[in-house]
Design an enzyme around this catalytic site. Structure first.
Site, PDB file in Angstrom:
ATOM      1  N   GLY A 160       0.831  -1.196   0.000  1.00  0.00           N
ATOM      2  CA  GLY A 160       0.000   0.000   0.000  1.00  0.00           C
ATOM      3  C   GLY A 160       0.858   1.235   0.000  1.00  0.00           C
ATOM      4  O   GLY A 160       2.091   1.175   0.039  1.00  0.00           O
ATOM      5  N   GLU A 203       4.081 -11.321   6.482  1.00  0.00           N
ATOM      6  CA  GLU A 203       3.074 -12.182   5.868  1.00  0.00           C
ATOM      7  C   GLU A 203       2.969 -11.925   4.376  1.00  0.00           C
ATOM      8  O   GLU A 203       2.679 -12.807   3.594  1.00  0.00           O
ATOM      9  CB  GLU A 203       1.715 -11.997   6.536  1.00  0.00           C
ATOM     10  CG  GLU A 203       1.128 -10.615   6.368  1.00  0.00           C
ATOM     11  CD  GLU A 203      -0.128 -10.448   7.198  1.00  0.00           C
ATOM     12  OE1 GLU A 203      -1.128  -9.986   6.638  1.00  0.00           O
ATOM     13  OE2 GLU A 203      -0.108 -10.777   8.386  1.00  0.00           O
ATOM     14  N   GLY A 242      -3.405 -10.164   9.412  1.00  0.00           N
ATOM     15  CA  GLY A 242      -2.373 -10.518  10.372  1.00  0.00           C
ATOM     16  C   GLY A 242      -2.046  -9.422  11.359  1.00  0.00           C
ATOM     17  O   GLY A 242      -1.114  -9.576  12.167  1.00  0.00           O
TER      18      GLY A 242
END
Length: 381
Positions: A157, A178, A276
């Protein structure tokens, strides 16, 4: 069950689709009751899926097989890998564009496969996000908090990309995350990543899934430095707690005066899920010298509303609790909340809110009893 799978055009009586993380593909359908959502910590997904079906049918896209007859799950071991040994049937789509990767629960031998098809379509890619002035300000603040030799957990992002942009001068960083994104390739090419100061899998970047551009997928293909593990390993408290100097960076939508974070709901629309974030915000507290950073813009809707709020929007889930919060960052600075009282947290958060909302927030805090009314010296005398 894949979070990015588009809703199929079947009546609900014939097929029930359950999402584990709402995305643009199924967000609208959840909010119109065509898709259901399974609340979860990312680390719990394999066990939750087995709870619902102890002998699942696995369908996955894989790389072409190697010389020993093994296919690789490539960009996403996550929760599929742990389910393979429980599978009633394994159906694979072989795609020459899927990178062959290494790691735990990542490989499937052709003798264990019930059906194969070939489909050499392009893999899903994500364009590199454009960075605004807010992104750059947040990225620079967070990057300053990352010491050399630290290990990072960071996602995709605008804000994470801005952080990684400012990490290019760091030395000997590690990655245990992750999600692996394109900027990781840049960190490698700038010799920022060495993974030499991790207690586990020294020299290797650890991830459970990856999404980005073809450049990322080509970088991963047969790359022994990339190690893909199941999400119940990458995101387990035990694994995270053993990583010294871990810096976990996640984003949110709202933070209230107590430090509670809503990272899933935008006003009246359920937008995503926990992912997560909770795994790492809890796990990093157990890490020696670990830091848990939550970042967000100070405003939303063209600066018309504050994201630092007295209380979370009605109906919003608490993705990160007040007891697990460490540091919150906006473009106006960093507020360390861990070890702070309610009054101290409220003051610290107001100080990183957008300036035009600070007086209003301070007044609301006083009315809630979260800030003391400061009397002048003359009045005390």
């Amino acid at each position: 069950m894949l979070p990015s799978t588009p809703t199929l055009a079947f009546p609900k009586e014939q097929l029930k689709q359950v999402s584990i993380f709402l995305s643009g593909a199924d967000r609208k359908d959840f909010n119109t009751h065509r898709v259901d959502l399974l609340p979860n910590h990312f680390s719990d997904i394999p066990s939750l899926l087995l709870q619902r079906d102890s002998a699942p049918v696995i369908m996955a896209t894989v790389s072409p097989m190697d010389k020993e007859g093994y296919f690789s799950l490539g960009t996403s071991v996550s929760y599929v890998g742990p389910l393979l040994k429980h599978a009633k049937k394994i159906i694979l789509e072989v795609n020459e564009n899927m990178p062959y990767t290494y790691g735990d629960s990542n490989h499937i031998h052709v003798s264990d496969v019930d059906a194969l098809i070939e489909n050499n379509c392009d893999l899903t890619t994500l364009p590199e996000p454009k960075l605004s002035d807010k992104n750059l300000a947040i990225g620079e603040i967070i990057a300053d908090m990352v010491p050399d030799k630290a290990t990072l957990q960071i996602g995709f992002g605008s804000m994470p990309n801005a952080v990684m942009k400012y990490l290019m001068t760091k030395k000997d960083l590690g990655l245990h995350t992750e999600m692996l994104s394109d900027k990781a390739v840049d960190l490698y090419k700038n010799n920022v990543i060495s993974n030499q100061h991790k207690p586990q899998l020294k020299g290797k970047t650890v991830s459970t899934f990856a999404i980005g551009s073809k450049r990322l997928y080509d970088f991963m293909n047969y790359n022994p430095d990339i190690y893909m593990q199941p999400c119940d390993v990458t995101n387990s408290f035990t694994t995270i707690s053993e990583i010294d100097n871990l810096v976990a960076i996640n984003s949110t939508v709202q933070v209230d005066f107590l430090g509670q974070c809503n990272s899933e709901r935008v006003q009246d629309t359920y937008y995503s899920s926990t992912g997560g974030q909770s795994d790492f915000t809890k796990g990093v507290r157990l890490s020696k010298a670990g830091k848990g950073i939550i970042c967000l813009y100070s405003t939303a809707k063209n600066d018309s509303i504050s994201t630092i709020v007295p209380v979370l929007h009605a109906g919003s889930p608490v993705s990160t609790t007040k007891n697990d919060i460490d540091t919150v960052v906006t473009e106006y600075g960093a507020a360390q909340l861990k070890g702070k009282t309610v009054f101290e947290r409220t003051e610290a958060l107001i100080n990183i809110a957008h300036p035009k909302f600070r007086d209003e927030l301070r007044q609301q805090a006083i009315e809630m009893g979260y800030l003391e009314v400061k009397e002048s010296v003359a009045e005390i005398v």
